[in-house]
Design an enzyme around this catalytic site. Structure first.
Site, mmCIF file in Angstrom:
data_model
loop_
_atom_site.group_PDB
_atom_site.id
_atom_site.type_symbol
_atom_site.label_atom_id
_atom_site.label_comp_id
_atom_site.label_asym_id
_atom_site.label_seq_id
_atom_site.Cartn_x
_atom_site.Cartn_y
_atom_site.Cartn_z
ATOM 1 N N ASP A 1 0.859 -1.177 0.000
ATOM 2 C CA ASP A 1 0.000 0.000 0.000
ATOM 3 C C ASP A 1 0.901 1.234 0.000
ATOM 4 O O ASP A 1 2.073 1.169 0.381
ATOM 5 C CB ASP A 1 -0.891 -0.030 1.250
ATOM 6 N N ASP B 1 -2.170 -1.023 6.091
ATOM 7 C CA ASP B 1 -2.515 -0.534 7.424
ATOM 8 C C ASP B 1 -3.991 -0.199 7.579
ATOM 9 O O ASP B 1 -4.439 0.145 8.659
ATOM 10 C CB ASP B 1 -1.681 0.718 7.757
ATOM 11 N N ASP C 1 -7.468 -3.047 3.419
ATOM 12 C CA ASP C 1 -6.346 -3.938 3.072
ATOM 13 C C ASP C 1 -6.539 -5.346 3.626
ATOM 14 O O ASP C 1 -5.809 -6.261 3.244
ATOM 15 C CB ASP C 1 -5.027 -3.369 3.609
#
Length: 1094
Positions: free
Chosen positions: A432, A792, A796
């Site tokens: 990410d 985080d 996700d």
């Protein structure tokens, strides 16, 4: 909707949304009493803080269910031989049926509910409303501890030893055989105890689920309200839901107040309550808002629902089954160890069977008195035991534990031991962007009013001035940034400077709030003046947020007393809904094609600088066009969305979130280790590409896109010149870069397209949804990649769970942390390199352990039996001493190898391919058996026959083909004298092997480096545990040879003193020979020596 529920609709034109009047009706006393009892019962119910995997299963199952629904619409055949959980949920239609048909389906009455007889019948047929606990597999686990791995071979050996004692040993059974059987059983029990200790940690998900049911609930039966146990609910019961209640089963809502909300955070991980409706809001059973799910919490309002599923048939029940099934999935390391067990078992059993066949077909016929059936069985079983490296299970656990503890000291938390090694063979990391690669500290850097760009300081100066031409436009933009914003300043830090204050909220909103407050410290007052009437929160699908406000002051800076809608979001999403734009002087002008192009060019320009670009818009809604009464939340959302057109563009803001300082070096080191890092983000493509270049993720000047892939497929040409299977050391050769957007992934990409995509060395996936992240991970895994995912956020979680190893940031959401197998406690991305090195070190050290155990523990123990059977010599090594080497003397030195440090080239090797690069391969067996093993076997036999010659006058030639001649009178000696010579000779063979293993221990510490470069006494390669292991091994050998108990029971004997020193020379020879091998490997890379090196 009933009249009692209908009469409490709220006037949104006056009241703030959060200030709703409480419900009251004739049954208030029942509800009040019910709330007290339910709250009392619920207070003892633990929150599911440790069971976030439920949320992950829910999200993943929801995505799969949507796919199943879509597949059914398109009449696509799923590649599944049986109906899966997502298929089952996709077939549920309780949420889409009209209410009047629901009653028919569940055999109930809308006014009277069920009668007592129907309840009894359904209870008997469907059972209690409880989720079945997982099957008690204690017996299965105990059997696994006792018979799993090598233990089954040892049990087999022990049974044969007992049979060799009696009845096969009659008429003169040998007590030694029984003693050996007892020793083997003790070894099995010790290993079983250790295995049980290793497997002590188990999942607590199922235990928590059983605590999620409230003890009692209110239902309508026989036309009356009854308080019943939640476990006695059946399908068709009408349940009354009040604020504070926990939902006792899956319910289809049939009556709701406008303020009825449910907290689904236990399932979704998101704390925002879901507004209840009577009609379906989504085709997906898991996403619709007219189904109240078991275990969720009613946070506001009242309603009624009819039970449509109980117990195991509820969503929780289905997820519980999935959680139970997933826990049994084996890790990569577990599969490697299983493969090793099978290889060793096959070798040992094959050797034992061949020896038995030789005895039966040849020795028994030609030399009938040489070996009895009992004696041959013992020899064959000794070979089987010799092949088993009994120290391996202990070494695996210790190695993993040591690395896990070391990782924790380095702020890396590994949830399970096998996870430690998995990261060592990761070939792709999907990361990410926000909060992982970047600092997650956003601030506004640029502002544009279409025709004029400004810096934040210029905006600040404009507001302070009395006659600045852009003052009005800047003020409107400042209000939009403040009001269309869900973030809030932490009251504890409100007196600090703006950019030092704590902010509760999304990083983007936090950056906008700080920007608004920095321009003018009035955000608190502005929010009081412009009350929020309604809001549509930002989500990853819409990519915009809406808020509707009304001023309490007629004379305000917006110049209107009407309702004002603010909308912020992705420019490419919102610009199609805009019809005008705000000029710097505050006036509005029609949005033409030229202005749109100007906006797009500004967005592209800022995005290329790595800025996240947001578009701020507004719209005036006349009071007569906004409802005076509150509708339910779905209708209000639809109404707000209907106004989200003909917007006026206020301006663009460019938000900077700089990459973490350590990222470029981390990416470089990962590249050197042969690991590809892909960026997977929801950001705009140009922004993502720029940040990727700043991070070093994109390095090529030429970047491909989806068109290149499709064109190449249609023309049949290849656009890649790089083969991931190539063993070329230059891993960076012919780098190819690719940028794909979420829109590209919605195209009909074929498996052939994904084959090409997965072969790129550098990829940025931009504007992706959680579903697309999951798809990316799955497609990469299908192409033999070991995928790690970092993240985080809540979105996700599915990808983190799907990955071979999910790596969560310690500062991330609880759901992301729960989904990950590994947590970076300090949220430092550079820790991934450390964790990767630790993972590779585990695999390296386990190979060294095996390489230490095999030469003496199997090869050099097998040959004494082969020499005895084929050449007719006395047995050079007894079965007991074989077991001692395998189970005792080799254990402690092998465990010292688990403390070895990483070799210098560890992070310059390509990642291990789990399907090809195994823990035990031909190269390792060649080193263990064909190099070290041959030397140890030769020197040990040399010492055995040297002892017979020196102390008995019996040469090797004398013993050759002796077979049944080894009896009274052989070479003029009695049988007792011959036995004593053999017993001492076996002890010499034993001590020779023990001491020669010290040379093996020192040589296998490195694959290619010299011992002079890896000093075990000092420096970075220091490992004093080696010498502790040698000492314990030698001390054990001395006890075995000199203590009378072992002399009397197992026929061991003390050996002459010089037979302790001669093997030291052999150990040195082994060390020097391996040093020569390493020198040849280093001097002639890519030669035959290098290709055969382990």
């Amino acid at each position: 909707m009933s009249e009692k529920l209908r009469e409490h609709v709220v006037d949104f034109s006056i009241e703030e949304k959060g200030k709703l009047p409480s419900n009251s009706n004739d049954a208030d006393f029942i509800i009040e009493n019910d709330n007290k009892s339910i709250e009392a019962a619920s207070s003892s119910i633990p929150q599911l803080t440790l069971e976030r995997s439920i949320s992950i299963k829910y999200r993943t199952l929801s995505i799969q269910t949507s796919d199943s629904i879509q597949a059914r619409k398109l009449n696509l055949k799923k590649e599944k031989p049986v109906i899966s959980p997502d298929d089952e949920i996709a077939l549920l239609d309780y949420h889409t049926l009209p209410v009047n048909l629901i009653w028919q389906r569940v055999e109930s009455n809308a006014n009277l509910g069920l009668n007592s007889q129907t309840v009894a019948r359904k209870l008997q047929h469907d059972g209690k409303n409880i989720i079945s606990p997982p099957k008690n597999n204690i017996i299965y686990k105990i059997l696994g501890y006792l018979f799993g791995g090598f233990c089954s071979l040892l049990w087999f050996a022990a049974i044969i030893m007992i049979l060799s004692y009696e009845p096969f040993g009659k008429p003169n059974p040998a007590p030694l055989n029984l003693a050996l059987a007892i020793v083997l059983i003790i070894v099995v029990i010790i290993q079983a105890v250790f295995g049980a200790y290793q497997d002590w940690s188990t999942s607590k998900v199922m235990k928590s689920i059983s605590n999620m049911l409230p003890s009692e609930t209110l239902v309508i039966r026989d036309g009356k309200v009854h308080r019943v146990l939640a476990t006695d609910l059946v399908v068709g019961d009408i349940v009354q839901i009040n604020m504070g209640n926990k939902v006792p089963a899956d319910l289809r809502l049939v009556e709701v107040t406008g303020d009825l909300k449910f907290d689904r955070s236990i399932l979704t991980g998101e704390n925002l309550p879901i507004t209840a409706t009577v009609e379906a809001t989504d085709e997906n059973y898991l996403e619709t808002q007219n189904i109240a799910l078991l275990g969720t919490h009613c946070t506001n309002g009242t309603g009624k629902g009819v039970v449509v599923a109980t117990g195991d048939n509820t969503v929780f029940g289905r997820i519980a089954k999935l959680s139970s099934a997933t826990d049994s999935e084996t890790t990569i390391l577990q599969r490697e160890i299983t493969r090793f067990v099978l290889v060793i078992a096959a070798l040992s059993i094959t050797t034992g069977v061949i020896l038995m066949i030789l005895w039966g077909a040849w020795l028994r016929v030609k030399y009938p008195g040489f070996l009895s059936f009992s004696g041959m069985l013992v020899n064959a079983i000794s070979v089987i035991v010799a092949f088993v490296p009994e120290g391996m299970p202990v070494a695996v656990t210790l190695c993993l534990t040591l690395i896990a503890k070391r990782s924790y000291r380095q702020k890396i938390l590994c949830k399970t031991l096998p996870v430690v090694e998995t990261l060592g063979c990761v070939s792709v990391i999907c990361s990410d962007k926000t909060g992982t690669l970047t600092e997650n500290r956003m601030f506004v850097n640029n502002v544009s009013f279409v025709t004029k760009e400004m810096k934040t300081q210029e905006c600040k100066d404009a507001l302070k001035s009395n006659d600045h031409p852009e003052k009005k436009a800047v003020r409107i933009l400042q209000l939009a940034a403040c009001l269309c914003n869900a973030a809030m300043f932490d009251p504890a830090s409100i007196r600090l400077p703006v950019y030092e204050r704590g902010v509760n909220g999304d990083p983007t909103d936090s950056g906008l709030l700080r920007f608004a407050e920095d321009l003018r410290e009035s955000t608190t007052a502005d929010r009081l003046e412009f009350k929020t009437i309604y809001q549509v929160p930002f989500n990853s699908k819409n990519k915009f947020a809406i808020t509707i406000h009304r001023s309490t002051d007629e004379y305000n800076d917006l110049g209107t007393s009407q309702f004002v809608l603010f909308c912020k979001g992705a420019p490419e999403v919102l610009i199609g809904n805009c019809s005008s734009y705000l000029q710097p002087d505050g006036s509005e002008k029609l949005l033409d094609h030229e202005s749109k192009n100007l906006l797009e060019s500004i967005q592209d320009s800022w995005s290329r600088k790595g800025q996240r670009v947001l578009l701020l818009t507004k719209k005036i809604i006349p009071s007569n066009m906004f409802p005076g009464k509150a509708k339910n939340d779905v209708e209000m959302t639809n109404l707000a969305l209907s106004y989200n057109r003909d917007l006026c563009i206020i301006g663009l803001v460019g938000i900077v979130d700089p990459p973490r300082a350590e990222i470029p070096e981390v990416v470089r080191r990962c590249r050197r280790a042969g690991v590809r890092i892909f960026m997977v983000t929801g950001d705009y493509s140009l922004t993502a590409e720029t940040i990727a270049r700043q991070c070093g993720i994109l390095t090529s000047n030429k970047v491909d896109n989806i068109d290149n892939i499709i064109e190449a497929d249609e023309s049949g040409t290849s656009i890649l010149h790089r083969n991931l299977d190539n063993d070329d050391d230059d891993y960076q050769k012919n780098i190819n870069s690719l940028v794909l957007s979420g829109k590209d992934l919605t195209q009909k990409l074929t498996p052939k397209h994904w084959d090409v995509i997965a072969n790129y060395s550098e990829i940025v996936f931009a504007r992706t949804t959680p579903e697309q992240k999951l798809k990316i991970v799955t497609e990469l895994q299908h192409r033999d990649n070991i995928v790690g995912v970092t993240g985080d956020g809540v979105n996700d979680a599915p990808a983190l769970k799907q990955a071979n190893i999910g790596i969560a940031m310690g500062s991330g959401s609880d759901l992301a942390i729960a989904a990950g197998n590994m947590v970076l406690l300090d949220s430092n991305f550079s820790s991934i390199v450390v964790a990767m090195e630790n993972g590779r070190l585990v695999f390296d050290n386990l190979k060294k352990v095996i390489l230490y155990l095999l030469p003496a523990g199997s090869w050099s123990e097998m040959w004494p039996v082969v020499v005895n059977v084929l050449l007719g010599t006395p047995l050079p090594l007894s079965a007991f001493l074989m077991i001692v080497i395998c189970c005792i003397t080799d254990i402690f030195p092998s465990l010292s190898l688990t403390h070895e440090k990483a070799e210098s080239d560890l992070m310059s090797r390509k990642p291990r391919r789990a399907s090809r690069d195994h823990l035990v391969n031909a190269k390792l067996l060649l080193q263990a058996y064909g190099f070290i093993g041959i030397m140890e076997m030769f020197f040990a036999h040399l010492m055995f026959f040297t002892y017979l010659s020196q102390y008995g006058g019996i040469t090797f030639r004398d013993t050759l083909f002796a077979f049944n001649k080894w009896e009274d009178g052989f070479m003029g000696k009695t049988i007792d004298e011959l036995n004593e010579l053999n017993y001492t000779g076996q002890s010499v063979y034993f001590i020779t092997l023990v001491i020669m293993q010290f040379g093996n221990l020192l040589s296998i510490r490195t694959r290619r480096r010299s011992i002079l470069q890896a000093n075990p006494f000092s420096g970075p390669s220091k490992n004093l545990y080696l010498f502790g292991g040698m000492f314990v091994s030698l001390a054990t050998a001395l006890i075995i040879l000199h203590v009378p108990f072992f002399n009397n029971v197992f026929y061991t004997r003390p050996v002459p003193i010089h037979f302790y020193f001669i093997p030291l020379g052999f150990a040195t020879v082994i060390l020097v020979m391996d040093e020569i091998r390493k020198l040849l490997v280093r001097t002639y890379p890519k030669s035959i020596f290098d290709k055969l090196a382990w």
